[in-house]
Design a protein around this motif. Sequence first.
Motif, PDB file in Angstrom:
ATOM      1  N   LEU A 180      -4.055  10.300   0.205  1.00 33.41           N
ATOM      2  CA  LEU A 180      -4.348   9.388  -0.668  1.00 33.41           C
ATOM      3  C   LEU A 180      -4.662   8.385   0.286  1.00 33.41           C
ATOM      4  N   SER A 181      -5.930   7.801   0.182  1.00 34.10           N
ATOM      5  CA  SER A 181      -6.271   6.393   1.069  1.00 34.10           C
ATOM      6  C   SER A 181      -6.283   5.298   0.126  1.00 34.10           C
ATOM      7  N   ARG A 182      -5.159   4.401   0.662  1.00 34.66           N
ATOM      8  CA  ARG A 182      -5.048   3.200  -0.167  1.00 34.66           C
ATOM      9  C   ARG A 182      -5.768   2.050   0.137  1.00 34.66           C
ATOM     10  N   TYR A 183      -6.514   1.256  -0.572  1.00 34.50           N
ATOM     11  CA  TYR A 183      -7.009  -0.220  -0.439  1.00 34.50           C
ATOM     12  C   TYR A 183      -6.284  -1.197  -1.147  1.00 34.50           C
ATOM     13  N   ARG A 184      -5.439  -1.995  -0.322  1.00 35.41           N
ATOM     14  CA  ARG A 184      -4.637  -2.956  -1.138  1.00 35.41           C
ATOM     15  C   ARG A 184      -5.347  -3.846  -1.778  1.00 35.41           C
TER      16      ARG A 184
END
Length: 467
Positions: free
Chosen positions: A74-78
């Motif tokens: 999972l790649s998170r973009y805050r």
Amino acid sequence: MGLPGTHLLVGIILLSIHLTVTSCTRKTHSRALWYVVLCWLVFCPYLAPLLYPTESQEDEVHFFTTADGARINLSRYRAHNSTLGVRKQSFTAPVILCHGAFANRHTYDLGKGRTSLAKYLSDRGHDVWVLELRAHGRSTKPGWIPSVLSQGMNAEGSWSVIKYIEQDLPAAIDYVKRHTQATKIHWVGHSMGGIILYSWLAFHMQNARDFASIVTLGSSLDHPRKSSQPEKAPAAGTGPGEKNMTSAYHFLYVPRGLRSPGLAPFSWANSIFAPLGGGLFDMFNGFQYNSGMASKAEDIKVLLANNFESEPWQVVFDIHTVFSKKLGMLHPVTKEPLLPQLNHSLPVPLLAFAGECDMQFKPEAVSRTAHHLAAKDTDRFVRYITAGKDEGVCYGHYDLLIGQRADRDVFQPLEQWIVEVDQGQHWYDEGAYDAACKAPPQADSVPADAAVSDAAPGGGGDATAAG
């Protein structure tokens, strides 16, 4: 189990061409040219990303393990202005973006200076998580020996569409909810990314409470040749005299003797044509995108070089068999038609996008599915948009995400829908949930409560900050 037929066949073809060229061509420059072409054919999966690089913009990289042992990324973009360690509270429920078949995380982020739905949403205050299903991107990929053993031990194998549905999808939702302490999430799925969610809910409708809203981009469970009024349409394939079109995925069939136990070489095939992307000899123009009119050639080259994946052969076979010409999408294992299972039963706000030039999922099929699923078929609860139709822009399958006007024709209305849902404009009442889910009411059923907590612990996985 299958033999390495496809890889062997490709090797034999290349070797035959090589022997033919070297034996028939005596000129040095002709041979030199052939050696250059041969090197490209062999090493293009490694060279194409170097020629057309993409710089990912995620803030964190997370991994979790499913119940059957697959390691999923999972790649998170805050949310905008948030910093590592001090996560800014998002004003909306977290958003999970799921790619389609033969794709990875780059579907939603082609890199700095290029189209990125993930960055578009995070810049506007949304906590975004891009999911990569098993065998895609950074997630676990099948090796030759494990895949041979798994395919021989059970009917579904470890690499199949049902694993996406029953393992990867619910585990990702659970991870994001626990990590952010959210009660609901927004699900955005492109192509197969929307279809696997529909499939999961068909047999697990009690989990509808997990969703603040559902957004699909070029996803459908039905393929009618002729458009009909969605709200009056019968279950797929059951209408009198109904004729269904052949899904594009029917052409993916490969004889069993040519199926390898590992990965089908689709990434290799796309990488070969990356330099030709968006040009006159682009082999994928029309089927994947509409170059020139909707998407820029440079973005297409980057997409071909980085986004497309080599699916496990079992998945390719699943995709071929679950799209029935008469009954629409079938459950990958039981082969039951999914539309009848979802007949006006989905109590979740639903937004569906389609492209007029999408050869894989026609607009009428996308519209029909969305209106057939919605528990209440009104514009308040279900909305369908043909991207670019008013401006005469003919969107293809991937143009919905990489098109030159995608930010205005797709991203803007998508983000507005998420905001409206979080403000309570499209909610179903508890009675609709109870009727559809057949489950007792839950106290935390309001999407606005699904905000990210500043003190949210990470659970069930590991995370690293992106460089």
